[in-house]
Motif scaffolding. Structure first.
Motif, PDB file in Angstrom:
ATOM      1  N   TYR A  27      49.740   7.324 -45.880  1.00  0.00           N
ATOM      2  CA  TYR A  27      50.259   6.212 -46.537  1.00  0.00           C
ATOM      3  C   TYR A  27      49.335   6.155 -47.900  1.00  0.00           C
ATOM      4  O   TYR A  27      49.932   5.871 -48.873  1.00  0.00           O
ATOM      5  CB  TYR A  27      50.175   4.836 -45.925  1.00  0.00           C
ATOM      6  N   LYS A  31      51.488   6.828 -51.211  1.00  0.00           N
ATOM      7  CA  LYS A  31      52.313   5.604 -51.466  1.00  0.00           C
ATOM      8  C   LYS A  31      52.559   5.556 -53.045  1.00  0.00           C
ATOM      9  O   LYS A  31      53.613   5.073 -53.502  1.00  0.00           O
ATOM     10  CB  LYS A  31      51.664   4.413 -50.931  1.00  0.00           C
ATOM     11  N   GLU A  49      60.617  -1.458 -54.918  1.00  0.00           N
ATOM     12  CA  GLU A  49      59.934  -2.146 -53.910  1.00  0.00           C
ATOM     13  C   GLU A  49      60.804  -2.342 -52.653  1.00  0.00           C
ATOM     14  O   GLU A  49      60.554  -1.947 -51.346  1.00  0.00           O
ATOM     15  CB  GLU A  49      59.278  -3.347 -54.229  1.00  0.00           C
ATOM     16  N   ASP A  50      61.938  -2.550 -52.774  1.00  0.00           N
ATOM     17  CA  ASP A  50      62.841  -2.559 -51.457  1.00  0.00           C
ATOM     18  C   ASP A  50      62.957  -1.268 -51.003  1.00  0.00           C
ATOM     19  O   ASP A  50      63.055  -1.018 -49.762  1.00  0.00           O
ATOM     20  CB  ASP A  50      64.166  -3.015 -52.044  1.00  0.00           C
ATOM     21  N   PHE A  52      61.267   1.527 -51.502  1.00  0.00           N
ATOM     22  CA  PHE A  52      59.851   1.820 -51.065  1.00  0.00           C
ATOM     23  C   PHE A  52      59.771   1.224 -49.430  1.00  0.00           C
ATOM     24  O   PHE A  52      59.274   2.289 -48.768  1.00  0.00           O
ATOM     25  CB  PHE A  52      58.852   1.237 -51.868  1.00  0.00           C
ATOM     26  N   GLN A  53      60.005   0.198 -48.898  1.00  0.00           N
ATOM     27  CA  GLN A  53      59.636  -0.105 -47.879  1.00  0.00           C
ATOM     28  C   GLN A  53      60.651   0.492 -46.807  1.00  0.00           C
ATOM     29  O   GLN A  53      60.279   0.739 -45.742  1.00  0.00           O
ATOM     30  CB  GLN A  53      59.928  -1.750 -47.859  1.00  0.00           C
ATOM     31  N   ALA A  54      61.937   0.559 -47.291  1.00  0.00           N
ATOM     32  CA  ALA A  54      62.845   1.353 -46.424  1.00  0.00           C
ATOM     33  C   ALA A  54      62.508   2.841 -46.142  1.00  0.00           C
ATOM     34  O   ALA A  54      62.607   3.286 -45.056  1.00  0.00           O
ATOM     35  CB  ALA A  54      64.200   1.249 -46.962  1.00  0.00           C
ATOM     36  N   PHE A  56      59.352   3.946 -45.830  1.00  0.00           N
ATOM     37  CA  PHE A  56      58.393   4.021 -44.833  1.00  0.00           C
ATOM     38  C   PHE A  56      58.769   3.624 -43.548  1.00  0.00           C
ATOM     39  O   PHE A  56      58.129   4.165 -42.435  1.00  0.00           O
ATOM     40  CB  PHE A  56      57.206   3.466 -45.522  1.00  0.00           C
ATOM     41  N   SER A  57      59.721   2.529 -43.410  1.00  0.00           N
ATOM     42  CA  SER A  57      60.378   2.248 -42.308  1.00  0.00           C
ATOM     43  C   SER A  57      61.198   3.597 -41.694  1.00  0.00           C
ATOM     44  O   SER A  57      60.929   3.883 -40.500  1.00  0.00           O
ATOM     45  CB  SER A  57      61.278   1.189 -42.652  1.00  0.00           C
ATOM     46  N   HIS A  60      58.720   5.734 -40.192  1.00  0.00           N
ATOM     47  CA  HIS A  60      58.327   5.584 -39.135  1.00  0.00           C
ATOM     48  C   HIS A  60      59.449   5.773 -37.748  1.00  0.00           C
ATOM     49  O   HIS A  60      58.785   6.181 -36.841  1.00  0.00           O
ATOM     50  CB  HIS A  60      57.902   3.961 -39.201  1.00  0.00           C
TER      51      HIS A  60
END
Length: 185
Positions: A27, A31, A49-50, A52-54, A56-57, A60
């Motif tokens: 990360y 990132k 940002e939205d 970006f989170q998706a 890395f989700s 995972h």
């Protein structure tokens, strides 16, 4: 273990086996690059940002499917691009980027002099269904054979070949339509 000396692929394998320290190194390494990729294309910090989170989700959730022979960065950016396309296609973001008129959508997707070819390509790829986009990426970005694509998508090699063939025909049709529009303008 000296995490910072390991390759991305070694870190991803460790992460897929549950090592969160390996993920933290990955990360930290990527990132900024992923966020820059998203911000450049979306041109909106909140949307970036939205997504970006998706991204890395999804990384995972998909960590157990990662294989050592797959280079990590292309795999990560395939996830980023797919997430970006999905974001552009849905809901409020879709309405901001694409009008509901088919003719206007065609004009929006058409490349104009000086526009970003990548943005145009993303717009065209967004018009394919998910299985076609994913199959094209596996074939042309990851270099997988039809048999490997079939294995990943749990279908036959003939069906994988047919999905890719249809996607290419659809993209070719979109490009021909764009060329005709430009010739008429």
């Amino acid at each position: 273990m000296r995490w910072r000396e390991l390759s991305d692929e070694e870190l991803m394998l460790a992460y897929s086996e549950g090592d969160m320290e390996a993920f933290e190194v990955l990360y930290a390494r990527h990132k900024s690059r992923v966020f820059g990729f998203l911000l450049t294309r979306l041109k909106n910090r909140d949307d970036a940002e939205d997504v970006f989170q998706a991204v890395f989700s999804r990384l995972h959730r998909g960590r157990h499917r990662y294989r050592a022979e797959i280079p990590f960065l292309p795999w990560l950016f395939t996830i980023a691009r797919n997430t970006l396309i999905d974001h552009v296609r849905k809901g409020e973001t879709y309405a901001r980027h694409i009008t509901s008129s088919e003719q206007a959508v065609e004009a929006y997707a058409a490349p104009e002099a000086g526009t970003d070819p990548l943005r145009t390509t993303i717009a065209q790829l967004a018009r394919l269904n998910e299985s076609q986009r994913r199959a094209l990426e596996m074939r042309f970005e990851e270099g997988l054979s039809f048999a490997e694509i079939a294995q990943r998508t749990q279908t036959s090699a003939d069906n994988a070949r047919q999905i890719i063939s249809r996607a290419i025909r659809r993209l070719r049709g979109l490009m021909v339509n764009q060329e005709r529009r430009h010739e008429n303008n």
